[in-house]
Scaffold this active site. Structure first.
Site, PDB file in Angstrom:
ATOM      1  N   PRO A 111     -61.515   1.696  11.792  1.00 58.49           N
ATOM      2  CG  PRO A 111     -63.738   1.079  12.149  1.00 58.49           C
ATOM      3  CD  PRO A 111     -62.366   0.968  12.749  1.00 58.49           C
ATOM      4  N   GLY A 113     -62.080   8.284  10.532  1.00 57.28           N
ATOM      5  CA  GLY A 113     -63.007   9.420  10.386  1.00 57.28           C
ATOM      6  C   GLY A 113     -64.286   9.278  11.189  1.00 57.28           C
ATOM      7  N   GLY A 115     -64.201   8.906  14.775  1.00 61.34           N
ATOM      8  CA  GLY A 115     -63.984   9.204  16.201  1.00 61.34           C
ATOM      9  C   GLY A 115     -63.313   8.090  16.974  1.00 61.34           C
ATOM     10  CG  LEU A 116     -63.795   4.296  16.377  1.00 63.14           C
ATOM     11  CD1 LEU A 116     -64.033   3.021  15.585  1.00 63.14           C
ATOM     12  CD2 LEU A 116     -64.259   4.092  17.830  1.00 63.14           C
ATOM     13  N   GLY A 117     -60.080   7.503  16.846  1.00 62.67           N
ATOM     14  CA  GLY A 117     -58.688   7.877  17.121  1.00 62.67           C
ATOM     15  C   GLY A 117     -57.685   7.334  16.112  1.00 62.67           C
ATOM     16  CB  SER A 118     -57.890   6.096  12.615  1.00 62.49           C
ATOM     17  OG  SER A 118     -58.455   7.195  11.964  1.00 62.49           O
ATOM     18  CB  SER A 119     -55.785  11.249  13.151  1.00 58.64           C
ATOM     19  OG  SER A 119     -56.943  11.312  12.439  1.00 58.64           O
ATOM     20  CB  ALA A 120     -54.489   9.957  18.045  1.00 57.51           C
ATOM     21  CG  ASP A 161     -58.112  11.188  20.437  1.00 56.03           C
ATOM     22  OD1 ASP A 161     -58.786  11.330  21.469  1.00 56.03           O
ATOM     23  OD2 ASP A 161     -58.593  11.164  19.288  1.00 56.03           O
TER      24      ASP A 161
HETATM   25  O1  PMV Z   1     -62.449  13.488  17.068  1.00 56.17           O
HETATM   26  P1  PMV Z   1     -63.292  12.668  17.996  1.00 56.17           P
HETATM   27  O2  PMV Z   1     -64.530  12.140  17.377  1.00 56.17           O
HETATM   28  O3  PMV Z   1     -62.532  11.632  18.733  1.00 56.17           O
HETATM   29  O4  PMV Z   1     -63.879  13.659  19.137  1.00 56.17           O
HETATM   30  C1  PMV Z   1     -63.082  14.467  19.898  1.00 56.17           C
HETATM   31  C2  PMV Z   1     -63.713  14.725  21.227  1.00 56.17           C
HETATM   32  C3  PMV Z   1     -64.244  16.154  21.431  1.00 56.17           C
HETATM   33  O5  PMV Z   1     -64.513  16.254  22.829  1.00 56.17           O
HETATM   34  C4  PMV Z   1     -65.526  16.361  20.666  1.00 56.17           C
HETATM   35  C5  PMV Z   1     -63.230  17.223  21.031  1.00 56.17           C
HETATM   36  C6  PMV Z   1     -61.963  17.296  21.897  1.00 56.17           C
HETATM   37  O6  PMV Z   1     -60.995  17.935  21.459  1.00 56.17           O
HETATM   38  O7  PMV Z   1     -61.938  16.778  23.019  1.00 56.17           O
END
Ligand code: PMV
Length: 329
Positions: A111, A113, A115-120, A161
């Site tokens: 999924p 957007g 926070g599960l690291g899909s962009s990375a 990530d």
């Molecule tokens: O983008 P996310 O949802 O994986 O969150 C990043 C984690 C934070 O600690 C909020 C930001 C960071 O750069 O570490």
């Protein structure tokens, strides 16, 4: 004209999603965090093309880059979504001193957007797929290039990530000390719940910064609690004490609530997960909606927790820690 030394005309790479088990937000100010890659992946296929253009197709956005010109094929906000991947692909070619067109296809079961690291994962897999068109892939270099491209999306990115997606497993990370591999003595049964609310990491990081500036004393108290939780979590992972780990997740969630980054819907999912028997549950990542993680005592319990979340109409899936990281071929 550049002569190519392609070893293949089509290459494939897959990289996993990630969760933050402990320490998000506080990690921005030098505290430790514990991250893990999970068994959900983005798979990228790269093919050479003759026209010199770079075409990227994914489920959420498709478009074609011809130098600095972009042609939309499909999707909203497609250029902004695809630009980091285009940049990553071009950089990879340029490091290999190659100049060729590419057709890149991205398939994801992560999924996005939330926070599960899909962009990375998309960046790691794109760099690896393009690089392996030309020669043997070096994972360290792949990770560095992906981190470079990620800075277009999140300029203060720690790189954690991309690191966990490239190398897999669980890591203990801090800005000062970098990355250390963490071994868990027992298998972790995890459930991911998706609020369906996309978040903007940059905005949430800024809101925490404002809170910190307005109340330095209180923030430093939270920092020290978060550090303590992370270090206790490391010991709990090393000894396989999952009950304690779950309790620490709940404590970590309280700190995130104090930062104001949780969300009513995330709170509901956490509540449902705990009532269904989770040892602990918290948001994972920046918050403001996004995803939650719950720790279960067994496979059976994780099934019960995932179906309880689905019963209230939200997405949920069981997850395991991925140990492979980036897979090429
Ligand atoms: O983008 P996310 O949802 O994986 O969150 C990043 C984690 C934070 O600690 C909020 C930001 C960071 O750069 O570490």
């Amino acid at each position: 004209m550049t002569t190519t030394s392609l070893t293949t005309t089509k290459a494939r790479a897959a990289a996993p999603a990630k969760i933050i088990l402990f320490g998000e937000h506080f990690v921005v100010y030098g505290n430790p965090a514990i991250l893990a890659s999970i068994n959900r992946r983005i798979t990228v296929t790269a093919k050479r093309s003759k026209d010199g253009k770079v075409t990227l197709r994914s489920d959420i956005a498709s478009g074609e880059f011809d130098g600095s010109t972009f042609r939309l094929i499909e999707g909203t906000n497609a250029r902004a979504t695809l630009e980091p991947l285009y940049y990553a692909a071009r950089q990879t070619l340029s490091e290999r001193k190659e100049k060729l067109g590419l057709e890149i296809e991205i398939k994801s079961d992560i999924p996005y957007g939330v926070g599960l690291g899909s962009s990375a994962a998309a960046l790691v897999a794109t760099v690896a797929a393009v690089d392996s068109l030309i020669g043997k892939v070096d994972r360290k270099k792949i990770c560095e290039s992906a981190v470079e491209a990620e800075k277009i999306i999140h300029k203060n990115s720690s790189g954690a990530d991309c690191f966990v997606s490239t190398f897999g497993g669980m890591i203990y990370y801090s800005k000062g000390d970098g990355f250390k591999k963490v071994e868990s003595k027992t298998k972790l049964f995890l459930v991911i719940g998706d609020t369906g609310i996309k978040h903007n990491t940059g905005d949430l990081v800024s809101s925490v910064r404002k809170l910190k500036e307005a109340n330095q004393m209180a923030f430093s108290g939270l920092m020290s609690q978060s550090r303590d939780i992370c270090n206790q979590a490391l010991a709990a992972l090393n000894s396989g004490n999952t009950d304690h780990l779950g309790m620490l997740m709940n404590e970590n969630q309280l700190l995130l609530e104090r930062l104001g980054v949780s969300h009513e819907k995330a709170d509901d999912l956490i509540d449902v997960a705990r009532r269904a028997g989770a040892l602990g549950a918290k948001i994972t990542g920046a918050g403001g909606g996004g995803a939650i993680i719950a720790l279960a005592a067994s496979k059976e319990d994780s099934e019960i927790i995932a179906s309880a979340i689905k019963t209230i109409g939200q997405g949920a899936f069981e997850a395991e820690i991925d140990t492979k990281g980036l897979v090429v071929g």
